[in-house]
Scaffold this motif. Structure first.
Motif, PDB file in Angstrom:
ATOM      1  N   LEU A 237       0.864  -1.183   0.000  1.00 50.51           N
ATOM      2  CA  LEU A 237       0.000   0.000   0.000  1.00 50.51           C
ATOM      3  C   LEU A 237       0.894   1.224   0.000  1.00 50.51           C
ATOM      4  O   LEU A 237       1.801   1.329   0.824  1.00 50.51           O
ATOM      5  CB  LEU A 237      -0.855   0.034   1.276  1.00 50.51           C
ATOM      6  CG  LEU A 237      -1.704  -1.194   1.561  1.00 50.51           C
ATOM      7  CD1 LEU A 237      -2.339  -1.061   2.932  1.00 50.51           C
ATOM      8  CD2 LEU A 237      -2.775  -1.352   0.494  1.00 50.51           C
ATOM      9  N   ARG A 238       0.628   2.108  -0.951  1.00 53.84           N
ATOM     10  CA  ARG A 238       1.456   3.308  -1.007  1.00 53.84           C
ATOM     11  C   ARG A 238       0.607   4.546  -0.757  1.00 53.84           C
ATOM     12  O   ARG A 238      -0.537   4.628  -1.213  1.00 53.84           O
ATOM     13  CB  ARG A 238       2.163   3.413  -2.363  1.00 53.84           C
ATOM     14  CG  ARG A 238       3.581   3.955  -2.252  1.00 53.84           C
ATOM     15  CD  ARG A 238       4.327   3.790  -3.562  1.00 53.84           C
ATOM     16  NE  ARG A 238       3.587   4.324  -4.679  1.00 53.84           N
ATOM     17  CZ  ARG A 238       3.485   5.626  -4.944  1.00 53.84           C
ATOM     18  NH1 ARG A 238       4.088   6.527  -4.196  1.00 53.84           N
ATOM     19  NH2 ARG A 238       2.773   6.035  -5.981  1.00 53.84           N
ATOM     20  N   PHE A 239       1.180   5.475  -0.004  1.00 61.17           N
ATOM     21  CA  PHE A 239       0.469   6.704   0.343  1.00 61.17           C
ATOM     22  C   PHE A 239       1.245   7.900  -0.174  1.00 61.17           C
ATOM     23  O   PHE A 239       2.467   7.849  -0.281  1.00 61.17           O
ATOM     24  CB  PHE A 239       0.337   6.804   1.867  1.00 61.17           C
ATOM     25  CG  PHE A 239      -0.425   5.659   2.469  1.00 61.17           C
ATOM     26  CD1 PHE A 239      -1.778   5.761   2.748  1.00 61.17           C
ATOM     27  CD2 PHE A 239       0.220   4.444   2.743  1.00 61.17           C
ATOM     28  CE1 PHE A 239      -2.477   4.687   3.282  1.00 61.17           C
ATOM     29  CE2 PHE A 239      -0.475   3.374   3.269  1.00 61.17           C
ATOM     30  CZ  PHE A 239      -1.828   3.496   3.542  1.00 61.17           C
ATOM     31  N   THR A 240       0.516   8.969  -0.495  1.00 65.16           N
ATOM     32  CA  THR A 240       1.231  10.201  -0.852  1.00 65.16           C
ATOM     33  C   THR A 240       1.209  11.169   0.333  1.00 65.16           C
ATOM     34  O   THR A 240       2.098  11.996   0.469  1.00 65.16           O
ATOM     35  CB  THR A 240       0.602  10.881  -2.091  1.00 65.16           C
ATOM     36  OG1 THR A 240      -0.819  10.886  -1.929  1.00 65.16           O
ATOM     37  CG2 THR A 240       0.967  10.130  -3.365  1.00 65.16           C
ATOM     38  N   ASP A 241       0.191  11.020   1.176  1.00 65.06           N
ATOM     39  CA  ASP A 241       0.050  11.912   2.325  1.00 65.06           C
ATOM     40  C   ASP A 241       0.695  11.267   3.561  1.00 65.06           C
ATOM     41  O   ASP A 241       0.247  10.213   4.013  1.00 65.06           O
ATOM     42  CB  ASP A 241      -1.449  12.158   2.543  1.00 65.06           C
ATOM     43  CG  ASP A 241      -1.704  12.995   3.787  1.00 65.06           C
ATOM     44  OD1 ASP A 241      -0.720  13.501   4.371  1.00 65.06           O
ATOM     45  OD2 ASP A 241      -2.891  13.122   4.167  1.00 65.06           O
ATOM     46  N   PRO A 242       1.749  11.895   4.114  1.00 69.05           N
ATOM     47  CA  PRO A 242       2.444  11.314   5.266  1.00 69.05           C
ATOM     48  C   PRO A 242       1.513  11.086   6.456  1.00 69.05           C
ATOM     49  O   PRO A 242       1.692  10.126   7.208  1.00 69.05           O
ATOM     50  CB  PRO A 242       3.513  12.361   5.613  1.00 69.05           C
ATOM     51  CG  PRO A 242       3.673  13.200   4.400  1.00 69.05           C
ATOM     52  CD  PRO A 242       2.363  13.166   3.681  1.00 69.05           C
TER      53      PRO A 242
END
Ligand SMILES: Nc1ncnc2c1ncn2[C@@H]1O[C@H](COP(=O)(O)OP(=O)(O)OP(=O)(O)O)[C@@H](O)[C@H]1O
Ligand SMILES: [Mg+2]
Length: 324
Positions: free
Chosen positions: A238-243
């Motif tokens: 799962l990849r996120f852009t928002d920390p």
């Protein structure tokens, strides 16, 4: 020739080589059936080039019983030389002369008549798409053209066994695929190929059998599929852009492996429909919304990392059992 060496293009047992107090090959066994592609993998400095150089008579081993093309390497190196071709890790092309002149030089080295030399050179230049470049100095060639010329030169003597040391390093994806087709063509013609590579995809594509060299030993050997079964590398990523979203997901999904740098989480999974549904349900209930979800099944990269991460450490027991 006995019955074993008959069917095997390359047979090595107890191959050993040290430089000073550094043991590079610590008694390895290799068996390559005629007409197959064998790929030797290993990290930088593992000893791949050393193995190629020994089996192609360029340097001598400290110990080991070695047969190539049915000839004993120690007692009949000349017969071995007549049966093989070698494309080294670093180009053998002479940059000062043209591609055609490089080819004709090889023909001379193989004692072909002038006429035969010209015929073979023309045929190979055509096959390797170098006709247009043939009259130009090799110094003007691109890396891919030089590599093609290198292999064309190796084929001048019609070897039955060829050693290719990292044949596609530095090539673009198209040139790499072209090279793979060339190698497949050679094998279809009955040639045995001993290939070293840093590209696991390449071994996966071409090799009948793969061996992984690490710390002077072969830490695993088998088909690509056999090797892949050695590692439990399957996971959902799962990849996120928002920390902020990444951190709250990381708290909710305690079992996931974190990668802070790429803001991604890895959840172990075999990738079946049932498992994926369970993960999705779980994400919904934890209110996790990832920007990207990818399913990763184990590949040779996973095998390579698992087997070669600790240069001197022994392979895990489960992996060792698969060394044949
Ligand atoms: N002539 C030499 N003298 C001393 N040490 C050497 C010599 N040739 C190779 N070595 C050492 O032997 C080891 C194996 O080198 P080798 O070139 O076989 O590795 P490799 O697997 O081909 O690596 P790469 O992927 O970088 O090409 C290295 O530690 C290297 O420094
Ligand atoms: Mg090398």
């Amino acid at each position: 020739m006995n019955s074993t060496t008959n069917e095997l293009a390359i047979a090595a047992s107890g191959l050993r080589k040290a430089y000073g107090d550094k043991t590079v090959l610590d008694g390895i066994d290799l068996h390559v059936p005629a007409g197959t592609v064998f790929s030797l993998l290993g990290p930088n400095g593992a000893g791949k080039t050393t193995a190629v150089q020994i089996l192609s008579t360029l340097i001598t081993a400290d110990a080991g019983e070695l047969w190539v093309g049915g000839h004993n390497l120690a007692s009949h190196p000349q017969s071995v030389r007549a049966a093989i071709g070698v494309t080294g890790q670093f180009s053998a092309v002479d940059n000062l002369i043209t591609g055609e002149e490089n080819m004709l030089l090889m023909a001379d080295l193989h004692h072909l008549s002038r006429r035969e030399g010209r015929r073979v050179a023309a045929e190979l230049l055509e096959r390797f798409d170098l006709v247009e470049a043939a009259k130009k100095p090799a110094s003007t060639y691109s890396g891919g053209m030089r590599r093609r010329l290198d292999i064309a030169m190796t084929l001048v003597g019609s070897p039955r066994i060829i050693f290719l040391d990292e044949p596609t390093t530095g090539l673009d994806p198209r040139s790499r695929h072209n090279m793979w087709n060339i190698i497949r063509g050679l094998v279809a013609g009955g040639v045995t190929v001993f290939l070293t590579t840093q590209y696991l995809e390449e071994a996966d594509e071409l090799a009948d059998r793969i061996a992984v060299l690490n710390g002077g030993k072969l830490v695993a050997q088998g088909t690509a599929n056999e090797l892949k079964r050695l590692v439990p590398g399957g996971h959902v990523r799962l990849r996120f852009t928002d920390p902020v979203a990444y951190r709250s997901a990381a708290v909710a999904l305690r079992e996931a492996t974190r990668d802070e740098e790429s803001l991604s989480l890895q959840i172990p999974s075999g990738g079946s429909q049932r498992e994926l549904r369970a993960i999705l349900d779980w994400l919904d209930s934890a209110d996790v919304e990832a920007d990207e979800l990818t399913v990763h099944t184990p590949d040779l990269d996973d095998v390579f990392f698992a087997l070669t991460s600790h240069p001197t450490a022994a392979a895990p027991a489960a992996l060792k059992e698969n060394v044949r």
